[in-house]
Scaffold this motif. Structure first.
Motif, PDB file in Angstrom:
ATOM      1  N   LYS A  72      81.503  12.940 -30.527  1.00  0.00           N
ATOM      2  CA  LYS A  72      80.303  12.069 -29.860  1.00  0.00           C
ATOM      3  C   LYS A  72      79.786  12.731 -28.750  1.00  0.00           C
ATOM      4  N   ALA A  73      80.718  13.496 -27.884  1.00  0.00           N
ATOM      5  CA  ALA A  73      80.428  14.204 -26.743  1.00  0.00           C
ATOM      6  C   ALA A  73      79.477  15.339 -27.130  1.00  0.00           C
ATOM      7  N   GLN A  74      80.211  15.964 -28.100  1.00  0.00           N
ATOM      8  CA  GLN A  74      79.448  17.172 -28.645  1.00  0.00           C
ATOM      9  C   GLN A  74      78.067  16.772 -29.101  1.00  0.00           C
ATOM     10  N   ALA A  75      77.864  15.948 -29.692  1.00  0.00           N
ATOM     11  CA  ALA A  75      76.569  15.098 -30.250  1.00  0.00           C
ATOM     12  C   ALA A  75      75.606  15.029 -29.256  1.00  0.00           C
ATOM     13  N   VAL A  76      76.083  14.279 -27.902  1.00  0.00           N
ATOM     14  CA  VAL A  76      75.244  14.261 -26.767  1.00  0.00           C
ATOM     15  C   VAL A  76      74.829  15.396 -26.260  1.00  0.00           C
ATOM     16  N   CYS A  77      75.838  16.366 -26.170  1.00  0.00           N
ATOM     17  CA  CYS A  77      75.640  17.713 -25.483  1.00  0.00           C
ATOM     18  C   CYS A  77      74.357  18.454 -26.313  1.00  0.00           C
ATOM     19  N   ALA A  78      74.837  18.583 -27.872  1.00  0.00           N
ATOM     20  CA  ALA A  78      73.861  19.490 -28.579  1.00  0.00           C
ATOM     21  C   ALA A  78      72.415  18.570 -28.550  1.00  0.00           C
ATOM     22  N   ARG A  79      72.279  17.129 -28.507  1.00  0.00           N
ATOM     23  CA  ARG A  79      71.057  16.437 -28.512  1.00  0.00           C
ATOM     24  C   ARG A  79      70.262  17.180 -27.025  1.00  0.00           C
ATOM     25  N   THR A  80      71.203  16.833 -25.841  1.00  0.00           N
ATOM     26  CA  THR A  80      70.425  17.133 -24.548  1.00  0.00           C
ATOM     27  C   THR A  80      69.830  18.699 -24.707  1.00  0.00           C
ATOM     28  N   TYR A  81      70.802  19.614 -25.144  1.00  0.00           N
ATOM     29  CA  TYR A  81      70.395  20.869 -25.151  1.00  0.00           C
ATOM     30  C   TYR A  81      69.046  21.149 -26.248  1.00  0.00           C
ATOM     31  N   ALA A  82      69.008  20.276 -27.241  1.00  0.00           N
ATOM     32  CA  ALA A  82      67.693  20.648 -27.811  1.00  0.00           C
ATOM     33  C   ALA A  82      66.446  20.181 -27.330  1.00  0.00           C
ATOM     34  N   VAL A  83      66.685  18.939 -26.551  1.00  0.00           N
ATOM     35  CA  VAL A  83      65.681  18.310 -25.986  1.00  0.00           C
ATOM     36  C   VAL A  83      65.113  19.257 -24.633  1.00  0.00           C
ATOM     37  N   CYS A  84      66.091  19.962 -24.119  1.00  0.00           N
ATOM     38  CA  CYS A  84      65.485  21.061 -23.123  1.00  0.00           C
ATOM     39  C   CYS A  84      64.815  22.417 -23.622  1.00  0.00           C
TER      40      CYS A  84
END
Length: 214
Positions: A72-84
């Motif tokens: 879940k933490a990885q999913a949140v990080c990956a989503r945040t990175y993609a949004v940036c």
């Protein structure tokens, strides 16, 4: 004139490109695929929803066998990175937001998995923010004993939300310690580009950042 084609499969169908090989074998792509001819060759752009993209990023960046909270933490990080990256629009000339390599996030190296799918679904829409703005959520495969901040990419000072801390979790991993040889001629060429003299005398470490990187 436009020199490309767009492939849009029927609903519930996907696209296979037989000339591409990944760790999983031949990858399957959801969404649509745009193919354009450029001077350097063919450019392929996979257009799909962010959440669908993440289902093939998370298992490519973290083994699905890991604990669910880690996924879940990885999913949140990956989503945040993609949004940036979407906001920065650095690949505008290709009509894309990210590529599928370690230059951004590894996408579709491994296919979707039910456990990583659940991690993406359980965190749907969640990103990391500071003062209402998404942060650049860096993550890594190996820390080499201490985590880094964005100083390692040339920032004058680390972002307030990034702290360098000790990390011995991966101390026995293959990339925790490694060496490389740089030819003297390469150093001479690079130093010549800096001051124009072309004469390289020596090399000395004069500063390290908080994570210990030169």
């Amino acid at each position: 004139t436009y020199s490309g084609i767009i492939i849009r499969p029927e609903e519930n169908d996907a696209i296979t490109i037989t000339s591409i090989e990944r760790s999983q074998g031949t990858p399957v792509y959801d969404g649509s695929l745009e193919i354009r001819r450029e001077e350097e060759g063919l450019v392929l752009v996979n257009d799909l929803y962010l959440e669908d993209y993440l289902t093939k990023v998370v298992p490519s960046e973290m083994p699905p066998s890991y604990e669910m909270e880690a996924l879940k933490a990885q999913a949140v990080c990956a989503r945040t990175y993609a949004v940036c990256q979407i906001q920065e629009n650095s690949l505008e000339k290709y009509g894309a937001d990210v590529d599928d390599s370690v230059n951004y996030q590894v996408y579709n190296n491994f296919g979707a998995d039910k456990r990583t799918n659940k991690a993406v679904q359980d965190t749907k829409g969640q990103i990391l923010c500071q003062n209402g703005e998404p942060i650049t959520a860096y993550y890594f495969s190996t820390s080499a004993g201490r985590t880094s901040t964005d100083e390692i990419w040339g920032a004058d000072r680390s972002a307030a939300y990034l702290k360098s801390v000790e990390c011995d979790f991966d101390q026995n991993m293959p990339w925790s310690s490694w060496s490389v040889e740089i030819p003297w001629e390469t150093l001479e060429k690079r130093s010549g580009n800096l001051d124009g003299s072309g004469k390289f005398i020596g090399l000395q470490v004069i500063k390290k950042n908080t994570s210990g990187a030169v």
